[in-house]
Design a protein around this motif. Structure first.
Motif, PDB file in Angstrom:
ATOM      1  N   GLY A 257      34.463  22.337  -7.581  1.00  0.00           N
ATOM      2  CA  GLY A 257      34.127  21.747  -5.938  1.00  0.00           C
ATOM      3  C   GLY A 257      33.519  20.834  -6.016  1.00  0.00           C
TER       4      GLY A 257
ATOM      5  N   CYS B 285      31.224  18.415  -2.600  1.00  0.00           N
ATOM      6  CA  CYS B 285      30.074  18.980  -3.017  1.00  0.00           C
ATOM      7  C   CYS B 285      28.845  17.472  -2.867  1.00  0.00           C
TER       8      CYS B 285
ATOM      9  N   VAL C 153      27.994  22.808  -9.973  1.00  0.00           N
ATOM     10  CA  VAL C 153      28.545  24.083  -8.552  1.00  0.00           C
ATOM     11  C   VAL C 153      28.947  24.695 -10.155  1.00  0.00           C
TER      12      VAL C 153
ATOM     13  N   ASP D 225      32.497  28.413  -9.173  1.00  0.00           N
ATOM     14  CA  ASP D 225      33.541  28.890  -8.309  1.00  0.00           C
ATOM     15  C   ASP D 225      33.006  30.509  -7.886  1.00  0.00           C
TER      16      ASP D 225
ATOM     17  N   ASN E 154      30.733  27.994  -4.505  1.00  0.00           N
ATOM     18  CA  ASN E 154      32.003  27.354  -4.005  1.00  0.00           C
ATOM     19  C   ASN E 154      32.064  28.811  -2.986  1.00  0.00           C
TER      20      ASN E 154
ATOM     21  N   LEU F 201      33.925  25.118   1.955  1.00  0.00           N
ATOM     22  CA  LEU F 201      35.261  24.472   1.930  1.00  0.00           C
ATOM     23  C   LEU F 201      35.679  24.912   2.972  1.00  0.00           C
TER      24      LEU F 201
ATOM     25  N   ALA G 212      33.249  20.143   2.332  1.00  0.00           N
ATOM     26  CA  ALA G 212      31.728  20.802   1.767  1.00  0.00           C
ATOM     27  C   ALA G 212      30.863  20.528   3.018  1.00  0.00           C
TER      28      ALA G 212
END
Length: 338
Positions: A63, A67, A165, A167, A199, A220, A317
């Motif tokens: 992501g 971001c 970032v 996940d 994220n 998101l 985001a």
């Protein structure tokens, strides 16, 4: 073939499969760690404006691009004049070049073209990020902060702020360095970054992802499907509820997209492709009897292939205000990372 190996390694890194291979590859991970630590001693250049690096420790999509776009928009609202730099992965451009919404993703990369299409800031790409930054600043002297989409491991690039970032669903995988695991750097690297951004759809991601660092949750959000051929034509997000759709995704974690659509009640016929896949019209059946759904990143390439039945889903985001405030404060007060 590439798709097969990607799935094989994803299963090793994130699903606990192929345990025999994990132990076989561990010595190679040791070598990778040794050489990457030596590369970390690369001398750092200087730039006349501060830099925010939005990167990750793991291979694959987490992501970073959403971001980066969200931080760009937030900094604009705070009075900054941002520019975006990228390596342009998936493209063949080597020397610094400006990216426009109509640029060829095969040349400049799909993610840079996506970011240019948002019209938030000038976007430039090239193999050497410092040279890219210098070229952007010459062309846009009004820019007073740069955001690097990826580049955490690009040691020559100076930076005032580092955001990692991750996940929230897959985390750090099995925690091993490449190739036994998905990590580009050891998790000890988190002790030197400024923020860990998870994220995650949940408001309470596992605290282990933060590793004791200042953490933030990123979600998101999406609202409408957009026609591949006519961006003025939109459909509500629930339009395809109960319908069988051909869904393709050439991103770092296709299952995230597939699962999201299934939670919305769409009957998903999966078509995963490798990240940054150079699509051809032959990748889909010649005669389509159902809607074709895809991510915005995929749409950048399919739009040029004349697909008329496609719809894509832009995502934005949402960042926590505390993260935005922290980045703004660090940009105004912090010296460059050494």
């Amino acid at each position: 073939m590439r798709s097969y190996f990607e799935r094989w390694f994803q299963a090793l890194w994130f699903e606990g499969h192929h345990r025999w291979a994990y132990f076989f590859l561990l010595p190679l991970s040791g070598l990778y760690g040794f050489f990457s630590s030596r590369c970390s001693r690369t001398s750092v250049d200087t730039l006349p404006v501060p830099v925010v690096v939005v990167g990750n420790l793991t291979v694959g999509g987490t992501g970073k691009t959403p971001c980066t776009l969200a931080l760009t928009a937030a900094l604009r609202e705070l009075g900054w004049h941002p520019g975006i730099i990228s390596r342009g992965y998936g493209g063949y451009q080597r020397v610094p070049a400006a990216v426009l919404p109509a640029s060829d993703p095969a040349q400049l990369g799909d993610e840079p073209v996506l970011m240019a299409g948002r019209n938030l800031a000038p976007v430039w790409v090239g193999r050497r990020r410092v040279q890219v930054a210098q070229a952007l600043l010459r062309a846009h002297p009004e820019v007073d902060v740069l955001l690097s989409d990826d580049g955490l491991q690009h040691r020559a690039l100076p930076r005032q702020v580092e955001c990692v970032v991750v996940d929230g669903a897959r985390g750090w995988g099995n925690g091993a360095l490449l190739p036994a695991g998905p990590l580009r750097e050891s998790l000890s690297r988190l002790a030197t970054v400024d923020a860990v951004v998870v994220n995650c759809a949940s408001e309470t991601p596992p605290m282990s992802l933060f590793s004791g660092m200042a953490g933030s949750v990123m979600s998101l959000e999406s609202s409408s499907w957009i026609s591949l051929q006519d961006p003025n034509q939109t459909l509500p997000r629930d339009h395809f509820y109960g319908q069988s759709c051909l869904v393709l995704a050439g991103i770092g974690h296709p299952e995230r997209f597939f699962g999201q659509l299934e939670r919305w009640g769409i009957v998903v016929e999966r078509r995963p492709f490798p990240d940054h896949h150079p699509y051809r019209r032959e990748d889909l059946p010649a005669h389509l009897d159902k809607p074709v759904l895809m991510t915005e990143k995929d749409a950048i390439k399919w739009r040029r292939l004349g697909l008329t039945q496609g719809w894509y889903l832009p995502v934005d985001a949402h960042l926590e205000p505390a993260l935005i405030q922290r980045v703004d404060t660090l940009l105004r007060t912090k010296d460059s990372h050494g």
